[in-house]
Write an enzyme that holds these catalytic residues in place. Structure first.
Site, PDB file in Angstrom:
ATOM      1  N   HIS A  14      29.653  48.179  43.747  1.00 43.68           N
ATOM      2  CA  HIS A  14      30.875  47.383  43.503  1.00 43.68           C
ATOM      3  C   HIS A  14      32.065  48.334  43.505  1.00 43.68           C
ATOM      4  O   HIS A  14      32.264  49.086  42.553  1.00 43.68           O
ATOM      5  CB  HIS A  14      30.779  46.659  42.158  1.00 43.68           C
ATOM      6  CG  HIS A  14      31.942  45.757  41.861  1.00 43.68           C
ATOM      7  ND1 HIS A  14      31.773  44.457  41.444  1.00 43.68           N
ATOM      8  CD2 HIS A  14      33.277  45.945  41.932  1.00 43.68           C
ATOM      9  CE1 HIS A  14      32.957  43.894  41.258  1.00 43.68           C
ATOM     10  NE2 HIS A  14      33.891  44.790  41.548  1.00 43.68           N
ATOM     11  N   HIS A  16      36.332  48.959  44.764  1.00 42.88           N
ATOM     12  CA  HIS A  16      37.614  48.539  45.357  1.00 42.88           C
ATOM     13  C   HIS A  16      38.253  49.743  46.029  1.00 42.88           C
ATOM     14  O   HIS A  16      38.545  50.740  45.363  1.00 42.88           O
ATOM     15  CB  HIS A  16      38.564  48.007  44.278  1.00 42.88           C
ATOM     16  CG  HIS A  16      38.036  46.795  43.592  1.00 42.88           C
ATOM     17  ND1 HIS A  16      38.303  45.512  44.027  1.00 42.88           N
ATOM     18  CD2 HIS A  16      37.225  46.657  42.514  1.00 42.88           C
ATOM     19  CE1 HIS A  16      37.690  44.640  43.237  1.00 42.88           C
ATOM     20  NE2 HIS A  16      37.028  45.311  42.306  1.00 42.88           N
ATOM     21  N   LYS A  99      31.358  37.501  48.011  1.00 46.04           N
ATOM     22  CA  LYS A  99      31.867  37.615  46.649  1.00 46.04           C
ATOM     23  C   LYS A  99      32.492  36.306  46.187  1.00 46.04           C
ATOM     24  O   LYS A  99      33.324  35.730  46.886  1.00 46.04           O
ATOM     25  CB  LYS A  99      32.914  38.734  46.589  1.00 46.04           C
ATOM     26  CG  LYS A  99      33.537  38.969  45.223  1.00 46.04           C
ATOM     27  CD  LYS A  99      32.563  39.587  44.228  1.00 46.04           C
ATOM     28  CE  LYS A  99      33.131  39.631  42.824  1.00 46.04           C
ATOM     29  NZ  LYS A  99      33.860  40.837  42.527  1.00 46.04           N
ATOM     30  N   HIS A 136      31.900  37.314  40.177  1.00 46.38           N
ATOM     31  CA  HIS A 136      32.732  37.759  39.053  1.00 46.38           C
ATOM     32  C   HIS A 136      32.455  36.767  37.923  1.00 46.38           C
ATOM     33  O   HIS A 136      32.875  35.617  37.995  1.00 46.38           O
ATOM     34  CB  HIS A 136      34.211  37.775  39.424  1.00 46.38           C
ATOM     35  CG  HIS A 136      35.066  38.251  38.296  1.00 46.38           C
ATOM     36  ND1 HIS A 136      35.675  39.479  38.284  1.00 46.38           N
ATOM     37  CD2 HIS A 136      35.369  37.676  37.100  1.00 46.38           C
ATOM     38  CE1 HIS A 136      36.332  39.630  37.150  1.00 46.38           C
ATOM     39  NE2 HIS A 136      36.171  38.565  36.401  1.00 46.38           N
ATOM     40  N   HIS A 174      29.488  43.521  37.081  1.00 45.68           N
ATOM     41  CA  HIS A 174      30.107  44.178  35.924  1.00 45.68           C
ATOM     42  C   HIS A 174      29.869  43.429  34.606  1.00 45.68           C
ATOM     43  O   HIS A 174      30.802  42.979  33.956  1.00 45.68           O
ATOM     44  CB  HIS A 174      31.598  44.427  36.140  1.00 45.68           C
ATOM     45  CG  HIS A 174      32.372  43.305  36.781  1.00 45.68           C
ATOM     46  ND1 HIS A 174      32.350  42.026  36.324  1.00 45.68           N
ATOM     47  CD2 HIS A 174      33.180  43.302  37.860  1.00 45.68           C
ATOM     48  CE1 HIS A 174      33.120  41.286  37.090  1.00 45.68           C
ATOM     49  NE2 HIS A 174      33.632  42.028  38.028  1.00 45.68           N
ATOM     50  N   ASP A 246      32.949  49.361  39.957  1.00 43.17           N
ATOM     51  CA  ASP A 246      34.173  48.547  39.898  1.00 43.17           C
ATOM     52  C   ASP A 246      35.398  49.453  39.819  1.00 43.17           C
ATOM     53  O   ASP A 246      36.426  49.072  39.252  1.00 43.17           O
ATOM     54  CB  ASP A 246      34.125  47.572  38.709  1.00 43.17           C
ATOM     55  CG  ASP A 246      35.155  46.449  38.838  1.00 43.17           C
ATOM     56  OD1 ASP A 246      35.750  46.298  39.925  1.00 43.17           O
ATOM     57  OD2 ASP A 246      35.374  45.740  37.843  1.00 43.17           O
TER      58      ASP A 246
END
Ligand SMILES: [Zn+2]
Length: 347
Positions: A14, A16, A99, A136, A174, A246
């Site tokens: 995960h 970004h 996602k 999420h 997460h 994350d």
């Protein structure tokens, strides 16, 4: 005596990386990882196979030549996602997962899903094609307290979706609570990522002695009992739990603001932090499972061929406190303890 551990090269399930100047600045910091699941919440989001392919090309162009990180792309699920495009993108090897953001849950999630009935046909197509759904896991109902949003999500969204489409393989992203750990531990066809920072901080780190914007993330860190539940899950050896950092870089001016945004930038020092966490819990032998083995098993991919070596030295590893991204600075996550574990890459 020098302590060391050699691991199969870890993956980040995960991550970004953003785009443009931020992408160029941060991509290389994930270079210890073999692969990373890349989140699609750009502005505008990555909605189609073609957009995912072009984002993948921009990431590869941003990586220095000596970095072998392989980006595993995802699509951003909306109420108008076309099942055929998504399945084709998976068949073509462009995407590895999809996602789901409940609308409004976090950074750039306005196009997320409001009515879960509308995406059910897409979820059924994904189940049939074996495409994992990364969720999420927070409800966005304003009536639900922010510290309860993960637990309520399990009851209101996650469990109903899993009952409706039992063959769908789901990653609860997460996780931050004992509730998340319990739900994942009790079920099959489900995995959970755990971030580095949620193993280290609880909500006191954000709020005691002044507001610490660089510890604010979503899902927000919970009370200490939940952090300890995450530590137990991560170090348990249970293959349902694996690393997803994350890592989420934001410009400092956006974090240090009257309305600071959510996210911790942990890519640079994650493996050093994890080595300390697992050593503290007398579980160094479980680190390879968590960081390098369980994720590929869930995603049905081979483990990486090469290894990295973590060496504990007398002097802390030197990580930057900030990095520069274009005209911006980004603060690197500070775990609050010195990082004696050094990463020695053995590519
Ligand atoms: Zn994220």
């Amino acid at each position: 005596m020098t302590k060391s551990v050699t691991l199969r090269r870890p993956d980040d399930w995960h991550l970004h990386l953003r785009d443009g100047a931020m992408l160029a600045a941060v991509a290389a910091y994930s270079g210890h990882f073999g692969r990373a699941i890349i989140m699609p919440n750009l502005v505008p989001p990555v909605l189609t196979g073609a957009q995912a392919a072009s984002y993948r090309d921009r990431i590869l162009a941003a990586l220095p030549e000596n970095v072998t990180l392989r980006p595993l792309m995802t699509l951003y699920l909306t109420e108008t996602t076309e099942a055929a495009d998504l399945v084709q993108a998976h068949r073509d090897g462009i995407i590895s997962a999809v996602k789901l953001y409940p609308a409004g849950a976090t950074t750039n999630s306005a196009s997320g899903v409001r009515d879960f009935a509308k995406v059910r046909p897409v979820l059924e197509a994904m189940a049939e094609a074996g495409i994992p759904l990364c969720m999420h896991g927070e409800v966005t109902d304003p009536a639900v307290d922010i510290f309860d949003r993960e637990a309520v999500f399990i009851d209101r969204v996650l469990d109903p979706i899993r009952r409706a489409v039992p063959a769908l393989r789901v990653v609860m992203e997460h996780i931050t609570t004992q509730d998340g750990v319990d739900y994942v531990s009790a079920n099959d066809n489900i995995g959970a990522t755990i971030t580095t920072h949620h193993l280290v901080i609880n909500r006191n780190h954000i709020l005691v002695g002044g507001i610490r914007p660089h510890y604010y993330c979503l899902p927000v860190a919970k009370r200490e009992t939940h952090r300890l539940a995450l530590r137990k899950a991560a170090t348990s050896g249970d293959p349902r739990f694996f690393l997803g950092t994350d890592s989420a870089p934001h410009p400092d001016r956006a974090k240090e603001s009257a309305c600071g945004c959510a996210g911790c930038f942990t890519a640079p020092n994650t493996m050093s932090i994890l080595a300390q966490v697992f050593e503290d819990d007398v579980a160094l032998d479980k680190l390879e499972g968590f960081a390098s083995l369980h994720g590929p098993a869930f995603y049905r991919m081979p483990v990486n061929d090469d290894t990295i070596r973590l060496v504990k030295r007398d002097t802390p590893a030197a990580y930057p406190t900030h990095i520069t991204a274009g005209d911006e600075t980004v603060t690197v996550f500070d775990p609050g303890f010195p990082l004696y574990w050094h990463v020695e890459d053995q590519a």
